[in-house]
Design a protein around this motif. Structure first.
Motif, short mmCIF file in Angstrom:
data_model
loop_
_atom_site.label_atom_id
_atom_site.label_comp_id
_atom_site.label_asym_id
_atom_site.label_seq_id
_atom_site.Cartn_x
_atom_site.Cartn_y
_atom_site.Cartn_z
N HIS A 87 13.13 82.65 40.07
CA HIS A 87 12.34 83.72 39.45
C HIS A 87 12.01 84.77 40.50
N VAL A 124 21.41 73.32 38.87
CA VAL A 124 20.43 72.32 39.31
C VAL A 124 20.48 71.06 38.45
N ASP A 125 20.55 71.26 37.14
CA ASP A 125 20.49 70.10 36.23
C ASP A 125 21.85 69.69 35.70
N ALA A 156 20.46 78.57 36.68
CA ALA A 156 19.90 77.47 37.47
C ALA A 156 20.01 76.13 36.74
N ARG A 157 19.92 76.16 35.41
CA ARG A 157 20.05 74.90 34.64
C ARG A 157 21.43 74.27 34.87
N TYR A 199 28.88 79.57 43.11
CA TYR A 199 27.96 78.60 43.73
C TYR A 199 28.67 77.27 43.99
N GLU A 213 20.43 76.94 25.22
CA GLU A 213 19.00 76.79 25.53
C GLU A 213 18.36 78.14 25.82
N PRO A 257 23.22 76.29 49.21
CA PRO A 257 22.71 75.46 48.11
C PRO A 257 21.25 75.73 47.78
N GLY A 258 20.48 76.07 48.80
CA GLY A 258 19.04 76.30 48.57
C GLY A 258 18.72 77.61 47.87
N ALA A 259 19.74 78.40 47.54
CA ALA A 259 19.50 79.71 46.90
C ALA A 259 18.85 79.55 45.52
N THR A 260 18.91 78.35 44.97
CA THR A 260 18.25 78.12 43.69
C THR A 260 16.73 78.18 43.84
N ALA A 261 16.26 78.12 45.08
CA ALA A 261 14.80 78.19 45.30
C ALA A 261 14.42 79.41 46.15
N ASP A 263 17.21 81.41 34.81
CA ASP A 263 16.97 79.99 34.51
C ASP A 263 18.23 79.36 33.92
#
Lengths: 444, 295
Positions: A208, A419-420, A415-416, A253, A430, A260-264, A412
């Motif tokens: 975000h 990440v998920d 990222a889903r 990605y 979704e 890898p940490g770019a999601t945060a 998001d």
């Protein structure tokens, strides 16, 4: 008897104190000093206009706005209070002010805020139309972020746009040009990616953040994705084009081109990584370059800005419009409008863009010819203002589109998957459901 | 009789007048905002527009159905209960250690409070750097110790992000428990331990039968308070991850902020924030009863 009297007085005092807390602001003055130097009535108590401003990374431009506002105040015998705060604190502060009907009279808003807070903002259409008649139309992307319900709720002041940044030395080492398309981008990344030696090909946030939203939105647009139809009510997000754009981002990605940490990551993460020499390409406002130059960092010499890559449906760039708006609750609407007119005058805008060194992009074509926009580092990206888009495009920027943007639903979605490990179509379903929920709220 | 009646009324008025300031303060600062919040949650209420329609339970229904709310609710429960559990255990261990006499014990007791004293924004920024996958301290240490083969994106994956922010919360909150429990331990007379030792009690038995009952009330009250604070916590997560990635660390508070302040939908935002109210109410009732029993 005395005890009783004291007790009654105590209660009355308490009640008065509470009632006093909710007292109304003073009535607006009928007289206006205007944009000129017309003096305020001498026999009245000195008026005070407060400005809430968001700090920019070019302090010279902020200082100029404050200086000009105070100059205007002195000429018109009005006290100017200039409060400059960090962007991160702005939303909470302005929302509280609106809810309490007290706070700044004039404020600098960002991107979707004028649409979200449109009911709390004074109609400034007369001033906007005057500026347009004198200096030409505002860019489409800027207008969309300041225009709601058939009226101007804020006046576009400047634009911040993410530009495509490349390390020229790395590209030259591999004899590669700046990628022109997203296909080129993938191929370029495949060649230059070198995480083993601490350099990733690309640095993009999937969190975000403004950077994250901008990257995802620009890529999706380039693949033909649309949030909603031109009516601004029908959600059209779930499409093969959106899915293709999503899969493309995921492929960057999963190929390991992006840390890898770019999601945060937050908005400063790619700046830091760039300055540490860990990225070969990223998208960001030219603030990174500004700081490199300021710090005499050798990376400045090998940092170049260019247009965003193009996708199958074209080349797109989201614009962040920073605009000035007057709060409806202000006790001095005419005076504040006069101040706004002064700040956004032709002279004012020219001085402002020049003081900003070109890092704040203009909101009208007229200023594109200023010398600051001719410098090599900014010339190409600033030209993207012509096609700059606002969130919600090709539909209007409605409160629903603004809310989708504010909640980072598109980022998001990416990222889903990352990440998920959701399937892209499931993540798209979704996201569409979340978007539909928001649109349903407004379509009722 | 008549005089007595007048006197009663006079006394009542005096009593009411003395309590009026407190009633006004509590009413103005607690009761009114609480009922106003409930009213907002039952309304369509946006920043700047005020109440535009009464929607009944619609905000609650839509919130309950929302994917992000479900994630945030689950995360909040994990965040609160995992944090409190570890804070209690670690805080107790720390308190027992600090209760011993050793050199520079006063200084160390003061040092223990440092994580709790540092402003959350600063400590969150430091922890973001520690967890960073590009040159972060934790990865550097683990790589040098050969405990991991490649840097881990601690805040970047669903599995590790919540774990990371919870661990920061534990780091930050453990000193509070330690110092609170230490104060409780100091109130247990040393003679009891000496008597127990003479009677043949070992350290574990002393802890179970002497220490725990001695600090029971302190432990319960601080645990309940900490749980309430944890459910309402915002800063650590917002500063570290803004609820990401993909909502993996979203708490009800961060979601409320996003919906209320960033999207301007105050009605929906308040409904999100009121969801844990039954849990909080039970905890508050428990604390009140406990305190009453103490008195």
């Amino acid at each position: 008897m005395l005890k009783r009297l004291v007790a009654v007085m105590l209660v009355v005092c308490m009640m008065i104190a509470f009632v006093g807390c909710g007292s109304q602001p003073p009535e607006s003055s009928a007289e206006s000093p205007g944009a000129s130097n017309a003096p305020a009535p001498a026999n009245t108590q000195k008026k005070k206009i407060s400005i809430l401003y968001m700090k920019h990374w070019v302090p010279e431009a902020d200082a100029l706005v404050e200086k000009r506002a105070k100059e205007w105040g002195e000429k018109n015998n009005i006290e100017i209070v200039f409060d400059s705060i960090a962007e991160a604190d702005f939303e909470m502060k302005i929302a509280s002010c609106i809810e309490n009907n007290t706070g700044p009279d004039l404020a600098l808003f960002r991107v979707t805020m004028p649409i979200i807070y449109k009911d709390a903002l004074l109609d400034v259409s007369d001033l906007a139309e005057k500026i347009i008649s004198e200096r030409g139309e505002f860019f489409e992307g800027n207008k969309a972020e300041c225009y709601a319900d058939g009226k101007w709720v804020t006046i576009p002041f400047y634009s911040i746009m993410s530009v495509w940044m490349v390390r020229t030395d790395i590209l030259q080492k591999h004899n590669l040009p700046v990628p022109d398309t997203y296909e080129d981008l993938y191929n370029t990344c495949a060649v230059i990616n070198d995480p083993a030696n601490g350099v990733y090909a690309l640095g993009e946030a999937f969190s975000h953040s403004r950077d994250g939203n901008t990257f995802v939105q620009n890529v999706l647009w380039s693949f033909g994705s649309e949030l909603a139809g031109k009516d601004g009510k029908t959600v059209t997000f779930n499409s093969p084009e959106t899915l293709a754009g999503l899969k493309y981002i995921v492929s960057l990605y999963k190929a390991g081109f992006i840390p890898p940490g770019a999601t945060a990551w937050d908005d400063s993460s790619n700046n830091k990584a760039w300055q540490a020499g860990q990225l070969a390409m990223t998208s960001n406002a030219p603030g990174i370059y500004y700081n490199l130059v300021k710090d005499n960092d050798p990376l400045a010499a090998v940092t170049s800005h260019s247009k965003w890559p193009a996708g199958p449906k074209g080349r797109f760039a989201l614009v962040d419009t920073y605009s000035l708006g007057i709060m409806k609750y202000t006790p001095y609407p005419e005076e504040t409008k006069a101040l706004l007119e002064y700040l956004t005058s032709d002279e004012g805008m020219t001085q402002f863009y020049t003081a900003g060194g070109g890092f704040q992009f203009p909101v009208q074509e007229k200023y594109m010819s200023l010398d600051v926009y001719k410098q090599e580092a900014l010339k190409e990206p600033v030209s993207m203002m012509y096609g700059a888009r606002s969130p919600g495009w090709p539909g209007p920027l409605t409160p629903a589109a603004a809310e989708v943007e504010a909640q980072g639903i598109m980022v998001d979605m990416v990222a889903r998957v990352l990440v998920d490990n959701l399937e892209p179509q499931a993540a798209l379903d979704e996201a569409t459901q979340r978007i539909q929920e928001i649109y349903d709220k407004y379509n009722k | 009789m008549q005089k007595k009646g007048i006197s009663n009324n006079k006394d009542k008025l005096t009593a009411y007048s003395y309590t009026a300031p407190m009633i006004l303060i509590v009413g103005g600062l607690v009761i009114f905002p609480f009922f106003w919040a409930i009213f907002m949650s039952l309304s369509q209420y946006r920043v700047g527009t005020g109440v535009t329609a009464f929607v009944g339970l619609d905000n609650y229904i839509q919130t309950f159905k929302s994917v992000m709310f479900q994630k945030a609710f689950r995360n909040t429960m994990i965040w609160a209960f995992a944090s409190v559990l570890f804070k209690v255990v670690l805080g107790m261990l720390l308190a027992l250690v600090l209760n011993q006499k050793f050199r520079m014990s006063g200084l160390i007791r003061g040092m223990v409070l440092v994580p709790w004293i540092i402003p959350t924004t600063i400590s969150a920024l430091v922890w973001v750097w520690i967890f960073n996958d590009l040159g972060g301290a934790l990865n550097t240490i683990l790589l040098n110790l050969k405990l991991i083969k490649a840097p881990v994106a601690w805040l970047g994956t669903g599995k590790t992000a919540l774990l990371s922010v919870v661990s920061v919360n534990i780091w930050r909150g453990t000193p509070f428990f330690a110092i609170t429990l230490l104060a409780g331990l100091k109130n247990i007379p040393k003679e009891r331990y000496e008597a127990a030792k003479i009677d043949g009690a070992n350290a574990f038995q002393s802890f179970v039968y002497m220490t725990l009952p001695g600090i029971r009330h302190v432990l319960l009250v601080s645990t309940l308070l900490e749980t309430i604070w944890a459910i309402g916590d915002f800063s650590i997560v917002y500063r570290m991850t803004k609820g990401g990635p993909a909502g993996a660390t979203h708490l009800l508070t961060t979601l409320t902020y996003e919906v209320g302040f960033l999207s301007g939908d105050l009605g929906r935002a308040v409904s999100i924030s009121l969801f844990p109210l039954p849990i909080l109410a039970l905890l508050i009732i428990a604390i009140t009863k406990l305190m009453d029993r103490e008195v």
